[in-house]
Design an enzyme around this catalytic site. Structure first.
Site, PDB file in Angstrom:
ATOM      1  N   CYS A   1     -10.111   0.916  11.784  1.00 44.75           N
ATOM      2  CA  CYS A   1     -10.060   0.267  10.458  1.00 44.75           C
ATOM      3  C   CYS A   1     -10.686  -1.112  10.514  1.00 44.75           C
ATOM      4  O   CYS A   1     -11.210  -1.610   9.532  1.00 44.75           O
ATOM      5  CB  CYS A   1      -8.623   0.066   9.994  1.00 44.75           C
TER       6      CYS A   1
ATOM      7  N   GLU B   1     -13.514   3.943  -1.024  1.00 45.84           N
ATOM      8  CA  GLU B   1     -12.884   3.168   0.049  1.00 45.84           C
ATOM      9  C   GLU B   1     -13.818   2.970   1.235  1.00 45.84           C
ATOM     10  O   GLU B   1     -13.394   2.622   2.333  1.00 45.84           O
ATOM     11  CB  GLU B   1     -11.572   3.845   0.476  1.00 45.84           C
TER      12      GLU B   1
ATOM     13  N   SER C   1       0.810  -1.224   0.000  1.00 51.00           N
ATOM     14  CA  SER C   1       0.000   0.000   0.000  1.00 51.00           C
ATOM     15  C   SER C   1       0.838   1.266   0.000  1.00 51.00           C
ATOM     16  O   SER C   1       1.192   1.798   1.063  1.00 51.00           O
ATOM     17  CB  SER C   1      -0.915   0.011   1.236  1.00 51.00           C
TER      18      SER C   1
ATOM     19  N   HIS D   1      -4.195  -4.856  -4.725  1.00 53.09           N
ATOM     20  CA  HIS D   1      -4.447  -5.990  -3.822  1.00 53.09           C
ATOM     21  C   HIS D   1      -5.802  -5.917  -3.138  1.00 53.09           C
ATOM     22  O   HIS D   1      -6.275  -6.920  -2.602  1.00 53.09           O
ATOM     23  CB  HIS D   1      -3.320  -6.119  -2.774  1.00 53.09           C
TER      24      HIS D   1
ATOM     25  N   HIS E   1      -6.501   7.309   4.411  1.00 55.20           N
ATOM     26  CA  HIS E   1      -7.953   7.384   4.601  1.00 55.20           C
ATOM     27  C   HIS E   1      -8.214   8.492   5.618  1.00 55.20           C
ATOM     28  O   HIS E   1      -7.415   8.694   6.550  1.00 55.20           O
ATOM     29  CB  HIS E   1      -8.510   6.068   5.166  1.00 55.20           C
TER      30      HIS E   1
HETATM   31  O1  SUG Z   1      -5.676  -0.295   2.624  1.00 48.36           O
HETATM   32  N1  SUG Z   1      -3.314  -1.975   4.563  1.00 48.36           N
HETATM   33  C1  SUG Z   1      -4.617  -1.346   4.457  1.00 48.36           C
HETATM   34  C2  SUG Z   1      -4.966  -0.664   5.746  1.00 48.36           C
HETATM   35  C3  SUG Z   1      -6.387  -0.199   5.747  1.00 48.36           C
HETATM   36  C4  SUG Z   1      -6.714   0.618   6.923  1.00 48.36           C
HETATM   37  N2  SUG Z   1      -8.075   1.003   6.876  1.00 48.36           N
HETATM   38  C5  SUG Z   1      -8.583   2.188   7.285  1.00 48.36           C
HETATM   39  N3  SUG Z   1      -7.824   3.232   7.460  1.00 48.36           N
HETATM   40  N4  SUG Z   1      -9.850   2.297   7.386  1.00 48.36           N
HETATM   41  C6  SUG Z   1      -4.642  -0.382   3.289  1.00 48.36           C
HETATM   42  O2  SUG Z   1      -3.648   0.301   3.049  1.00 48.36           O
HETATM   43  C7  SUG Z   1      -1.523  -3.406   3.809  1.00 48.36           C
HETATM   44  C8  SUG Z   1      -1.253  -4.335   2.679  1.00 48.36           C
HETATM   45  C9  SUG Z   1       0.054  -4.995   2.613  1.00 48.36           C
HETATM   46  O3  SUG Z   1       1.029  -4.306   2.424  1.00 48.36           O
HETATM   47  O4  SUG Z   1       0.054  -6.225   2.693  1.00 48.36           O
HETATM   48  C10 SUG Z   1      -2.899  -2.829   3.619  1.00 48.36           C
HETATM   49  O5  SUG Z   1      -3.575  -3.108   2.669  1.00 48.36           O
END
Ligand code: SUG
Length: 417
Positions: free
Chosen positions: A348, A163, A23, A128, A231
């Site tokens: 989250c 999102e 991400s 992803h 976010h």
């Molecule tokens: O979308 N992390 C998520 C975290 C989401 C957090 N959600 C909120 N803020 N509501 C994202 O970035 C990490 C993926 C990885 O590197 O494996 C990841 O997708």
């Protein structure tokens, strides 16, 4: 008799939880790329958080991990030996644990037809996450199958990034009353991707039948996104009549507060100044990615991650807040470190749905006994560790699929297999 309350639906952390660094703009995920993950501990931390909130007398639900690796997605991508490993890792991601990104929810009291509307998030900005929504939609349709009370919508067209609830807040005198829905979007062109598109928010507001007099569309501060607030829920959270926000969350803070005051009289803004807590501290501690909750006692409680206690500026500010006579009366600390290391805090991990729990498919509601059942399946079948070199390994794929299957069997939800 109807018992409309806020139900928090947490994502059970899936058995493929790993740190692949997928991400961009999520500083924790990028920093921890390549680290060994602990899926079993991660899932147990998540259940412990749910138990913690249930102990406060709050209604708790859950969503299940999605099928991983997503072999159908890999086929669509025509993967072979030359494929970028990040795409393979994308098929293994347990990112659906962050259910604040599952959907946007408008409670029945806000909508024209008096139903609770949910729109599954397309999550198109990050590859992803872009393939989560069809399986999430299946789950939402099952959990909220009562068509007299719920309307579950498919994703908005993928040209508009959405999102979900992570960029949506609601202010209301109390959960069951009509609320002001605040949609927060980002503008592209900055250092990191702006994941929430303004038009996605507007499409959702229209399809949910929201009254525009009780809706706001607010731009996220570009400096917040650049500082790692991928976010809005990394820099602001609302509950009933309180908005808890960092000074630099919105592009036009005073305009935003004035619009809220005009449309939701009585709403209180608890603003944390940058001079007390910098954006960098807010992002690394996840102070605002807290759950702001109203337990039956009525004393508003902020559930923060352990990382807040470890940050001097944040912890000092929280103590001062409690000493003042503000609307947030308690601060409680939970350990969700495994999720935090991928940029996912307490907020989250949950999707808020205001509804009568009796109208939700009971299989998605949690109680102590079911929490014990989930813990025992996780303890028996979830891998203890995953290092990123194992991603793609057929034996691990088998372990991950078996683990999820065992959970679905235990919870009588095998139609999601
Ligand atoms: O979308 N992390 C998520 C975290 C989401 C957090 N959600 C909120 N803020 N509501 C994202 O970035 C990490 C993926 C990885 O590197 O494996 C990841 O997708």
């Amino acid at each position: 008799m109807s018992n409309v309350v806020e139900i928090n639906f947490d994502g059970i952390v899936g058995p493929s939880h790993n740190y692949a660094g997928l991400s961009l703009g999520n500083l924790a995920a990028t920093k921890n790329a390549g680290d060994t993950s602990y899926p079993r501990a991660a899932a147990l931390q998540g259940v412990a958080k749910m138990r913690h909130n249930m102990a406060m007398g709050l209604a708790q639900g859950f969503f299940l991990p999605l099928p991983r690796p997503d072999t159908g997605w890999l086929e669509e991508l025509a993967t072979d030996d030359t494929t970028d490993p990040a795409l393979v890792a994308g098929a293994w991601s347990a990112s659906s644990m962050w259910t604040a990104n599952a959907a946007t929810v408008s409670p029945a009291s806000d909508t024209a037809d008096g139903k609770c509307h949910l729109t599954v998030a397309n999550l198109v900005t990050m590859p992803h996450r872009s393939h989560e929504w069809p399986d999430t939609l299946r789950q939402l349709k099952l959990a909220f199958a009562d068509g007299d009370r719920f309307a579950v919508h498919s994703a908005v067209p993928p040209t508009f990034g959405d999102e979900g609830a992570a960029n949506h807040m609601r202010l209301t005198p109390s959960h069951g009353e009509k609320g002001l829905e605040v949609f927060v979007y980002g503008r592209p062109g900055g250092r990191f991707p702006a994941r929430q598109h303004e038009q996605a928010s507007r499409i959702i507001a229209r399809s949910h039948g929201l009254d525009l007099e009780h809706t706001l569309f607010v731009e996220q501060a570009p400096e917040a996104i650049a500082a790692g607030a991928f976010h809005n829920d990394v820099v602001a959270v609302a509950n009933e009549g309180v908005l808890f926000t960092h000074e630099q969350a919105f592009a036009d803070p005073s305009g935003t507060y004035a619009a809220i005051a005009a449309k939701c009289p009585g709403a209180q803004v608890v603003e944390v100044p940058a001079s007390a807590v910098s954006l960098a501290d807010a992002v690394s501690s996840y102070l605002f990615n807290a759950q702001l909750l109203t337990p039956p006692s009525g004393e508003m409680t902020l559930v923060v991650p352990e990382e807040c206690r470890e940050n001097g500026a944040v912890w000092t500010w929280l103590q001062a807040m409690l000493e003042g006579n503000g609307p947030i009366r308690h601060v409680k600390v939970v350990d969700v470190r495994q999720s935090m290391a991928n940029g996912g805090g307490p907020a989250c991990l949950r999707l808020r749905v205001v509804a009568d729990p009796a109208t939700v498919d009971h299989r998605f509601m949690l109680d102590k006994d079911k929490a014990s059942l989930v813990e025992s399946v996780v303890s028996q079948y979830w891998p203890e560790t995953i290092n990123t070199a194992q991603i793609g390994d057929p034996a691990l794929a088998d372990t991950v699929q078996t683990a999820r299957g065992k959970l679905l069997e235990a919870l009588d939800l095998t139609e999601l297999l």
